[in-house]
Write a protein that holds these residues in place. Structure first.
Motif, PDB file in Angstrom:
ATOM      1  N   LEU A  28       1.384   3.962  -2.928  1.00  0.00           N
ATOM      2  CA  LEU A  28       1.066   5.359  -2.637  1.00  0.00           C
ATOM      3  C   LEU A  28       2.221   6.263  -3.057  1.00  0.00           C
ATOM      4  O   LEU A  28       2.018   7.274  -3.743  1.00  0.00           O
ATOM      5  N   PHE A  38      -5.989   8.145  -7.577  1.00  0.00           N
ATOM      6  CA  PHE A  38      -5.035   8.527  -8.631  1.00  0.00           C
ATOM      7  C   PHE A  38      -5.751   8.669  -9.973  1.00  0.00           C
ATOM      8  O   PHE A  38      -5.553   9.667 -10.688  1.00  0.00           O
ATOM      9  N   ASN A  58       0.833  -1.221   0.000  1.00  0.00           N
ATOM     10  CA  ASN A  58       0.000   0.000   0.000  1.00  0.00           C
ATOM     11  C   ASN A  58       0.859   1.260   0.000  1.00  0.00           C
ATOM     12  O   ASN A  58       0.636   2.193  -0.790  1.00  0.00           O
ATOM     13  N   GLN A  67      -6.646   4.336  -3.066  1.00  0.00           N
ATOM     14  CA  GLN A  67      -5.604   5.214  -3.610  1.00  0.00           C
ATOM     15  C   GLN A  67      -5.497   5.076  -5.127  1.00  0.00           C
ATOM     16  O   GLN A  67      -5.190   6.053  -5.816  1.00  0.00           O
ATOM     17  N   THR A  68      -5.760   3.864  -5.624  1.00  0.00           N
ATOM     18  CA  THR A  68      -5.749   3.678  -7.088  1.00  0.00           C
ATOM     19  C   THR A  68      -6.860   4.499  -7.728  1.00  0.00           C
ATOM     20  O   THR A  68      -6.630   5.207  -8.723  1.00  0.00           O
ATOM     21  N   PHE A  73      -6.116   7.115  -0.094  1.00  0.00           N
ATOM     22  CA  PHE A  73      -5.332   6.348   0.888  1.00  0.00           C
ATOM     23  C   PHE A  73      -5.906   6.519   2.293  1.00  0.00           C
ATOM     24  O   PHE A  73      -6.123   5.536   3.015  1.00  0.00           O
ATOM     25  N   THR A  85      -5.112  10.975  -4.581  1.00  0.00           N
ATOM     26  CA  THR A  85      -4.412   9.747  -4.167  1.00  0.00           C
ATOM     27  C   THR A  85      -4.299   9.708  -2.649  1.00  0.00           C
ATOM     28  O   THR A  85      -4.568   8.675  -2.012  1.00  0.00           O
ATOM     29  N   ILE A  86      -3.906  10.841  -2.068  1.00  0.00           N
ATOM     30  CA  ILE A  86      -3.771  10.934  -0.613  1.00  0.00           C
ATOM     31  C   ILE A  86      -5.116  10.703   0.064  1.00  0.00           C
ATOM     32  O   ILE A  86      -5.221   9.951   1.054  1.00  0.00           O
ATOM     33  N   VAL A  94      -7.534   0.392   1.216  1.00  0.00           N
ATOM     34  CA  VAL A  94      -6.488   1.351   0.839  1.00  0.00           C
ATOM     35  C   VAL A  94      -6.115   1.256  -0.637  1.00  0.00           C
ATOM     36  O   VAL A  94      -6.089   2.267  -1.344  1.00  0.00           O
ATOM     37  N   MET A  95      -5.781   0.023  -1.086  1.00  0.00           N
ATOM     38  CA  MET A  95      -5.294  -0.117  -2.483  1.00  0.00           C
ATOM     39  C   MET A  95      -6.327   0.354  -3.489  1.00  0.00           C
ATOM     40  O   MET A  95      -6.007   1.192  -4.342  1.00  0.00           O
ATOM     41  N   PHE A 111       2.424   6.500  -6.829  1.00  0.00           N
ATOM     42  CA  PHE A 111       1.382   7.395  -7.393  1.00  0.00           C
ATOM     43  C   PHE A 111       1.741   8.865  -7.130  1.00  0.00           C
ATOM     44  O   PHE A 111       1.593   9.716  -8.012  1.00  0.00           O
TER      45      PHE A 111
END
Lengths: 281, 176
Positions: free
Chosen positions: A17, B60, A13, B56-57, B88, B84-85, B52-53, A20
């Motif tokens: 992050l 993005f 993860n 954040q993907t 996450f 993205t942040i 999370v994955m 990205f």
């Protein structure tokens, strides 16, 4: 290698992050380079196709919804516009009328300068509805100096012609008895040959006046169309005002005088402005 | 097709639709020239539901899409960074927040919009982009407030729709 895979699996993860964020950072830093801009242009063009199509649907729906309220708004606007149009049409008609009036008044003014008597100009406001054209009302009265028995003239066809005389006066108006009234009598004279006679009205149903008492030998001299004017005899009307034109003779063998049909100079159906004579200057 | 790939593709489609609506329908329904962030609502739902994955993907991808939709090259990286942040951070709440509630989406969307505003200011300072934060600070704050409120009001309705999508439903074990 296995170690790297293990690290990645445990912290995928965070690693993803960071990756990205790194790419995003690069895109910010190199935002104005050719590659990024070209890519941006092509993708945003693709996106805009959908936006345009969708927006047209949205606009159509929005117009449909708004059209309900718009109909009422347009109805009110139409009503206002119609009222405005009627007002403009009225103004346009007034302008045409005023132009005509202005032309006529200018004409009248030019002709009025030829009057040798002092006069009070007036406008015809009404006709006696029972005996049409026998009497008429003007918009000047005692306050303007109008008096009973004053002569009234008008201008038509370039000629100054007799209308009649004032028979009653109010404060702001006066009644004029016209020539055509059967009770009207005018002493007339042929302008060229000086033959005199008495001209009387024949009422509204006749289009001519009758001149009586003209000497028989006048028949050899008078001609069709000769102008007959006031003689001034009797003091009712000033001398020299045109009354009419000789039209036809009605003579019988046994009579000693002639009866002549006289076409009035003034067409009472077209009378709008008159002049009330106050007397000699 | 792998479940994760299906999720990403579906999320991409939803984000695309959200951006389309945001830039057309809600462009007309702005308040003080401020519209809601529908993409953020979708992102928050995916992140809180799937972790999370995916969060954040999708963040993005959402950032990239927003950048392309705006037509400004700078906005591509800028939005991608911030979203993205956010993806996450909201992904970290997976399993702790129930998306089936009506009030939770309201607070999540409001908080997410405010966080987006704060992150925007930080990114501008980090990368030294001078004109992005020009203007009165209180106006900036006011605009964030309006956007947060607008987004928060719409969030419960959008969550209601998204909860119906099969692939976005949380696993049984994730529901509290």
């Amino acid at each position: 290698m296995i170690k790297i895979k293990g690290i990645y699996r445990r912290h995928k993860n965070i690693i993803t992050l960071v990756l990205f964020l790194f790419i995003s950072g690069l895109l910010i830093i190199f935002a104005h380079t050719g590659v990024v801009m070209a890519f941006n242009n092509s993708v945003s063009s693709f996106f805009s196709v959908f936006q345009t199509s969708f927006m047209s649907v949205v606009k159509w729906s929005s117009d449909m919804v708004n059209s309900v309220g718009k109909v009422d708004e347009l109805r009110k606007e139409l009503s206002l516009t119609r009222n405005e149009l009627m007002e403009y049409q009225r103004i346009s008609r007034d302008i045409v009328h005023l132009r005509k009036e202005n032309r006529e008044l200018k004409n009248e003014l030019k002709l009025a300068k030829g009057i040798t008597y002092s006069y009070i100009p007036a406008e015809v406001v009404s006709w006696n509805s029972e005996h049409l054209f026998s009497s008429l009302m003007i918009n000047k009265g005692s306050l303007d100096g109008i008096k009973k028995d004053m002569s009234v003239i008008a201008f038509q066809g370039g000629l100054q012609g007799l209308v009649g005389k004032v028979i009653s006066v109010n404060i702001n108006s006066a009644v004029v008895l016209t020539l055509v009234d059967p009770s009207s009598y005018v002493s007339g004279r042929f302008q060229d040959s000086d033959y005199v006679g008495l001209i009387e009205g024949r009422g509204i149903n006749s289009d001519y006046l009758m001149m009586n008492g003209v000497k028989k030998h006048a028949a050899q001299e008078i001609q069709y169309g000769d102008i007959i004017e006031t003689s001034g005899l009797g003091g009712l009307y000033p001398k020299g005002i045109a009354v009419g034109r000789y039209r036809k003779m009605q003579a019988k063998e046994y009579e000693t005088t002639l009866k002549l049909e006289v076409q009035p100079v003034i067409d009472f159906t077209k009378l709008e402005y008159v002049y009330v004579l106050q007397g000699n200057e | 097709m792998d479940k994760g790939v299906k999720l990403i593709l579906l999320s991409l489609l939803l984000l695309f639709i959200a951006l389309l609506l945001q830039s057309t329908v809600f462009a007309v329904l702005k308040i003080h020239n401020i519209g809601p962030d529908l993409g953020l609502i979708v992102l928050i739902f995916i992140a809180t539901s799937k972790g999370v994955m995916p969060g954040q993907t999708c963040g993005f991808l959402l950032g990239l899409l927003e950048g392309f939709a705006s037509g400004m090259p700078l906005a591509i990286g800028f939005n991608a960074f911030i979203k993205t942040i956010l993806g996450f951070l909201f992904g970290l709440t997976e399993g702790t927040i129930s998306v089936s509630s009506s009030l939770i989406p309201f607070f999540l969307a409001g908080a997410g919009t405010i966080m987006k505003g704060i992150l925007s200011a930080i990114v501008v300072l980090i990368f030294g982009i001078p004109d992005r934060l020009s203007g009165d600070f209180w106006v900036f704050l006011g605009n964030i407030g309006i956007e947060a409120a607008y987004t928060a009001v719409l969030a419960p309705f959008i969550f209601l729709i998204l909860r119906r999508i099969k692939y976005l439903k949380p696993e049984k074990s994730e529901v509290y």
